[in-house]
Motif scaffolding. Sequence first.
Motif, PDB file in Angstrom:
ATOM      1  N   LEU A 196       9.815   5.490  11.237  1.00 48.17           N
ATOM      2  CA  LEU A 196      10.671   4.715  10.347  1.00 48.17           C
ATOM      3  C   LEU A 196      10.791   5.457   9.030  1.00 48.17           C
ATOM      4  O   LEU A 196       9.771   5.791   8.414  1.00 48.17           O
ATOM      5  N   ALA A 219      11.355   6.130   4.985  1.00 47.55           N
ATOM      6  CA  ALA A 219      10.910   5.372   3.807  1.00 47.55           C
ATOM      7  C   ALA A 219      11.938   4.307   3.464  1.00 47.55           C
ATOM      8  O   ALA A 219      13.145   4.570   3.465  1.00 47.55           O
ATOM      9  N   VAL A 262      11.793  -2.445   3.775  1.00 46.92           N
ATOM     10  CA  VAL A 262      11.734  -3.120   2.472  1.00 46.92           C
ATOM     11  C   VAL A 262      12.554  -4.407   2.430  1.00 46.92           C
ATOM     12  O   VAL A 262      12.066  -5.455   1.987  1.00 46.92           O
ATOM     13  N   GLY A 283       8.166 -11.198  -2.260  1.00 47.07           N
ATOM     14  CA  GLY A 283       7.843  -9.880  -2.795  1.00 47.07           C
ATOM     15  C   GLY A 283       6.439  -9.388  -2.508  1.00 47.07           C
ATOM     16  O   GLY A 283       6.145  -8.206  -2.723  1.00 47.07           O
ATOM     17  N   GLU A 322       4.958  -8.543   0.083  1.00 45.79           N
ATOM     18  CA  GLU A 322       4.831  -7.480   1.087  1.00 45.79           C
ATOM     19  C   GLU A 322       5.671  -6.247   0.758  1.00 45.79           C
ATOM     20  O   GLU A 322       5.682  -5.281   1.537  1.00 45.79           O
ATOM     21  N   VAL A 323       6.373  -6.265  -0.369  1.00 43.64           N
ATOM     22  CA  VAL A 323       7.359  -5.199  -0.620  1.00 43.64           C
ATOM     23  C   VAL A 323       6.715  -3.837  -0.880  1.00 43.64           C
ATOM     24  O   VAL A 323       7.111  -2.822  -0.293  1.00 43.64           O
ATOM     25  N   ALA A 355       5.754  -1.871   1.998  1.00 43.67           N
ATOM     26  CA  ALA A 355       6.845  -1.593   2.937  1.00 43.67           C
ATOM     27  C   ALA A 355       7.667  -0.380   2.522  1.00 43.67           C
ATOM     28  O   ALA A 355       8.519   0.088   3.276  1.00 43.67           O
ATOM     29  N   ARG A 356       7.419   0.169   1.324  1.00 48.95           N
ATOM     30  CA  ARG A 356       8.280   1.251   0.818  1.00 48.95           C
ATOM     31  C   ARG A 356       8.079   2.579   1.539  1.00 48.95           C
ATOM     32  O   ARG A 356       8.964   3.423   1.588  1.00 48.95           O
ATOM     33  N   THR A 357       6.907   2.794   2.078  1.00 54.34           N
ATOM     34  CA  THR A 357       6.573   4.061   2.728  1.00 54.34           C
ATOM     35  C   THR A 357       7.361   4.269   4.020  1.00 54.34           C
ATOM     36  O   THR A 357       7.893   3.320   4.597  1.00 54.34           O
ATOM     37  N   SER A 358       7.400   5.513   4.492  1.00 53.90           N
ATOM     38  CA  SER A 358       7.782   5.754   5.883  1.00 53.90           C
ATOM     39  C   SER A 358       6.575   5.447   6.772  1.00 53.90           C
ATOM     40  O   SER A 358       5.432   5.427   6.302  1.00 53.90           O
ATOM     41  N   PHE A 359       6.849   5.169   8.035  1.00 55.34           N
ATOM     42  CA  PHE A 359       5.777   4.864   8.981  1.00 55.34           C
ATOM     43  C   PHE A 359       5.938   5.709  10.233  1.00 55.34           C
ATOM     44  O   PHE A 359       7.056   5.896  10.727  1.00 55.34           O
ATOM     45  N   GLU A 407       2.877   6.564   5.929  1.00 56.15           N
ATOM     46  CA  GLU A 407       2.752   8.004   5.673  1.00 56.15           C
ATOM     47  C   GLU A 407       2.533   8.341   4.199  1.00 56.15           C
ATOM     48  O   GLU A 407       2.126   9.450   3.874  1.00 56.15           O
ATOM     49  N   ARG A 411       5.740  10.140   2.100  1.00 54.86           N
ATOM     50  CA  ARG A 411       6.558   9.169   1.359  1.00 54.86           C
ATOM     51  C   ARG A 411       6.236   7.778   1.857  1.00 54.86           C
ATOM     52  O   ARG A 411       7.044   6.936   2.014  1.00 54.86           O
TER      53      ARG A 411
END
Lengths: 314, 314
Positions: free
Chosen positions: A229, A231, A235, B232, B234-235, B238-242, B307, B314
């Motif tokens: 996924l 970045a 979100v 908000g 969990e935000v 959630a910003r990273t890549s996975f 990640e 990122r």
Amino acid sequence: MASIHDVPPDAFNYVWDNSIEPALEIESGETVQLYVRDASDEQIHKGSGVEDVAKLDFSHVNPVSGPVFVKGAKPGDVLEVELLAFEAKDWGWTAIIPGFGLLADEFPDPWLRISEVDAAAGIVRFGDKVTLPHRPFPGTLGVAMPEPGEHSIVPPSRFGGNMDVKHLRTGVRLFLPVGVEGALFSLGDTHAAQGDGEVCGTAIETAMDVILRLTVRRDFAIDAPQFHLPAGAEVEDARTSFHVCTGVGPDLMECSRNAVRATIAHLGDRYGLEREEAYAVASVAADLRIHEVVDAPNWVVGAFIPEAIFEGGR
Amino acid sequence: MASIHDVPPDAFNYVWDNSIEPALEIESGETVQLYVRDASDEQIHKGSGVEDVAKLDFSHVNPVSGPVFVKGAKPGDVLEVELLAFEAKDWGWTAIIPGFGLLADEFPDPWLRISEVDAAAGIVRFGDKVTLPHRPFPGTLGVAMPEPGEHSIVPPSRFGGNMDVKHLRTGVRLFLPVGVEGALFSLGDTHAAQGDGEVCGTAIETAMDVILRLTVRRDFAIDAPQFHLPAGAEVEDARTSFHVCTGVGPDLMECSRNAVRATIAHLGDRYGLEREEAYAVASVAADLRIHEVVDAPNWVVGAFIPEAIFEGGR
């Protein structure tokens, strides 16, 4: 710029079988468009009522477009599926199908909801009380298994298939182990929205055109599907508040069932949803997470209900 | 403004037992501070080596501060636990404990990592290669069970306990079914970071001071823990890549194990982590999600590796 290769709209199948003739042959790295039929194979239509669920013919459900032969792909390789674009239809269906779903014993009767998919507005109108974010993805993506003969299209396997992973959206790269020469990739069961778990057994089921790129990778090896996924992909759906119902106990399946039972009760108490609608909302919107799987003998599963789907919710 | 009531630092227990005398008695709606010992009960310290894991005395682990008697709480009520503040220590530990954890059979030897917790910078330095976001929460929050006698502190139950729900952070409200008069709330096993699943069996284990508000609710009823996450919450995570490794098969536990095995292999291939460190990173950072639990006979579990925890990620 390379052209897009079409899988003909009439090239679809109801089973996995590595003897099915390819509908299209491409080079690694080429782009493909598929015209995907809905999971009912057009047995449910925009004007359908619950009687169409009751008389579903299961010999033709979950049609998958393909297969696509990718030149050079060999068993042991990885097929990268880069999801580029989805073109949604303007409606979708969600059903409780007798005998199917996490709480099949508790929901013996067929139930149907037709939703309006408004791709331009980025929403799915699911009845009067619920508006979902439009999050199109394919439920089924896979390659042919090496074992000969016909294999049911319903269960996923380590070669992918009906995984129903809601995260496989635009910009995501899926990696599948290749089982046979040419990989023989197929795709179906497109959804306009779904929660992790797909607990009632159906999502916002809708036909869809899909564009993706297929590339053979040999720089790593995998035993089962993996995906990446970018970045920020998660979100938007994290911005809402969540109510979470847990299930606690010695079996992850029963934990999941109890979390969903509590979710149905909560949605009834809080929003006045009927049991069937609440179960369906859990399926199209709530996410199952495993919080703890080590404190023997009891584990914890949570069902996350995003509250922004309700009017006045954040 | 109401004062904060202290649970005395020496009021802690190693079992659930509704005959334990309350350490504190409060009115519903009052605020409490607890001084929580780490899950090893100070058997592991900042200078510890793996030998301290090998000789852990399990007769005193996971001490819980309390119990707090909340006046007016009766069986059938709901105890709301509003998490207000956490004061972290400057270090934490993560161990592979023989016989414990999702892959206990595959990791027979003790292993230990001491991490630096930098609350001001909002990070946890987990070795040279991994920097985690600082996300403090209590692993164990619960009320006394109605059944008399001593009950192990290790498994959670429908009355809460060692749930290890990483989402129970500042601003979150947890709801617990009350089992006995006064509820008898206790809390322990504070963590500076953890993934959903806590797969190796430990998180970033650290002592912590915790401030929370306890309120009796009678406007709804629950059978098991529920919680509410504000918009908000969990935000940031959630910003990273996975990168996501899945497990596919007929048993959710084995799906989880396979997803974690694939995660360990991926972290080794991609980042050069040793197997033990990779297993521990999965425990402190990767999240288990149930993607599909209806396409019989096979289910799909995904392990989400953020990640951004790796340099250059990122």
